[in-house]
Design a protein around this motif. Structure first.
Motif, PDB file in Angstrom:
ATOM      1  N   ILE A   5       0.879  -1.166   0.000  1.00 36.73           N
ATOM      2  CA  ILE A   5       0.000   0.000   0.000  1.00 36.73           C
ATOM      3  C   ILE A   5       0.916   1.216   0.000  1.00 36.73           C
ATOM      4  O   ILE A   5       1.758   1.364   0.899  1.00 36.73           O
ATOM      5  N   ASP A   7       2.346   4.501   0.823  1.00 41.00           N
ATOM      6  CA  ASP A   7       2.190   5.382   1.980  1.00 41.00           C
ATOM      7  C   ASP A   7       2.869   6.711   1.658  1.00 41.00           C
ATOM      8  O   ASP A   7       4.074   6.853   1.797  1.00 41.00           O
ATOM      9  N   ILE A  13      -4.761   4.557   5.018  1.00 39.63           N
ATOM     10  CA  ILE A  13      -4.083   3.296   4.725  1.00 39.63           C
ATOM     11  C   ILE A  13      -4.365   2.202   5.751  1.00 39.63           C
ATOM     12  O   ILE A  13      -4.370   1.038   5.403  1.00 39.63           O
ATOM     13  N   GLN A  14      -4.613   2.563   6.995  1.00 34.80           N
ATOM     14  CA  GLN A  14      -4.844   1.525   8.007  1.00 34.80           C
ATOM     15  C   GLN A  14      -6.122   0.740   7.714  1.00 34.80           C
ATOM     16  O   GLN A  14      -6.145  -0.473   7.837  1.00 34.80           O
ATOM     17  N   LYS A  17      -5.394  -1.645   4.973  1.00 35.06           N
ATOM     18  CA  LYS A  17      -4.544  -2.736   5.493  1.00 35.06           C
ATOM     19  C   LYS A  17      -5.399  -3.758   6.265  1.00 35.06           C
ATOM     20  O   LYS A  17      -5.265  -4.965   6.070  1.00 35.06           O
ATOM     21  N   GLU A  21      -6.167  -7.726   5.522  1.00 38.39           N
ATOM     22  CA  GLU A  21      -5.916  -8.757   6.538  1.00 38.39           C
ATOM     23  C   GLU A  21      -7.162  -9.601   6.784  1.00 38.39           C
ATOM     24  O   GLU A  21      -7.066 -10.814   6.992  1.00 38.39           O
ATOM     25  N   THR A  26      -1.497 -10.263   3.863  1.00 38.86           N
ATOM     26  CA  THR A  26      -0.719  -9.283   4.608  1.00 38.86           C
ATOM     27  C   THR A  26      -0.273  -8.204   3.648  1.00 38.86           C
ATOM     28  O   THR A  26       0.138  -8.500   2.519  1.00 38.86           O
ATOM     29  N   ALA A  27      -0.347  -6.950   4.076  1.00 41.14           N
ATOM     30  CA  ALA A  27       0.094  -5.839   3.234  1.00 41.14           C
ATOM     31  C   ALA A  27       1.147  -5.022   3.970  1.00 41.14           C
ATOM     32  O   ALA A  27       1.112  -4.900   5.192  1.00 41.14           O
ATOM     33  N   THR A  28       2.075  -4.469   3.206  1.00 35.46           N
ATOM     34  CA  THR A  28       3.123  -3.601   3.734  1.00 35.46           C
ATOM     35  C   THR A  28       2.819  -2.174   3.330  1.00 35.46           C
ATOM     36  O   THR A  28       2.428  -1.921   2.191  1.00 35.46           O
ATOM     37  N   LEU A  29       3.022  -1.237   4.248  1.00 29.94           N
ATOM     38  CA  LEU A  29       2.894   0.182   3.937  1.00 29.94           C
ATOM     39  C   LEU A  29       4.277   0.674   3.558  1.00 29.94           C
ATOM     40  O   LEU A  29       5.236   0.456   4.293  1.00 29.94           O
ATOM     41  N   GLU A 177     -12.702  -0.780   0.888  1.00 29.36           N
ATOM     42  CA  GLU A 177     -12.388  -1.173   2.273  1.00 29.36           C
ATOM     43  C   GLU A 177     -13.492  -0.774   3.243  1.00 29.36           C
ATOM     44  O   GLU A 177     -13.517  -1.246   4.378  1.00 29.36           O
TER      45      GLU A 177
END
Length: 193
Positions: A5, A7, A13-14, A17, A21, A26-29, A177
């Motif tokens: 994602i 950032d 973004i949270q 994320k 999940e 799993t996602a990385t910022l 989301e």
């Protein structure tokens, strides 16, 4: 699968994320160009004002990186709008991925549009197992008109583009989301592209 994602200080973004999940991924910022380039899937969020968000992208060099990405990329809300040619908001040049300009609602509608709305005219793999007229969540004052790249339509005073696709790039004006099970299905479809 490596999901990044972007950032860049202009996204919710949270919540994205957490939605990923909930789907078991799993996602990385990250704002690291190398990490973004090496991801299997990239999500480009955005909340706020177009010109200041674009300024942040330019400061980090992400404005030139994003249009060159080869993997599936999903722009959400302002992220989708920044993928267009131009936005009236802040007189902002976009990333020129989607061939359309973003304009302010001029119809006699309340802005911003903050509501659940239904999507129709669904096309392509992003809407696999999603029915016409299902509801998604919208928060915006600007919109992209319907074009050949439109893959979903919403109505708010006028019909406008709710989602776009071109090559490996996808964009949704709505927030998947925050769009309950319909949004979760759309995110899942994107992650399975």
């Amino acid at each position: 699968m490596k999901i990044v994602i972007i950032d860049y200080g202009a996204g919710n973004i949270q919540s994205i994320k957490f939605a990923i999940e909930r789907l078991g991924f799993t996602a990385t910022l990250s704002d690291n160009p190398e990490e973004i380039r090496n991801a299997d899937k990239v999500i480009f969020p955005g909340v706020g004002e177009a010109s200041s968000a674009m300024r942040k992208l330019k400061e980090s060099g992400l404005d030139s990186l994003i249009p060159e990405l080869q993997q599936p990329v999903l722009g959400i809300c302002l992220g989708m709008q920044l993928m267009c040619n131009y936005s009236e908001e802040g007189d902002t040049e976009g990333l020129k991925i989607f061939d359309v300009d973003v304009v302010r609602f001029r119809e006699s509608v309340k802005i911003p549009q903050i509501q659940w709305n239904s999507i129709t005219s669904l096309k392509g793999p992003l809407f696999e197992n999603v029915e016409n007229n299902e509801f998604i969540y919208m928060v915006h004052s600007y919109y992209a008109p319907v074009t050949d790249e439109t893959i979903a339509v919403c109505e708010y005073g006028i019909p406008y583009g709710a989602a776009f696709a071109k090559a490996n790039f996808y964009g949704t004006q709505f927030h998947p989301e925050k769009s309950s099970s319909t949004g979760a299905q759309i995110l899942k479809n994107f992650l399975e592209l």
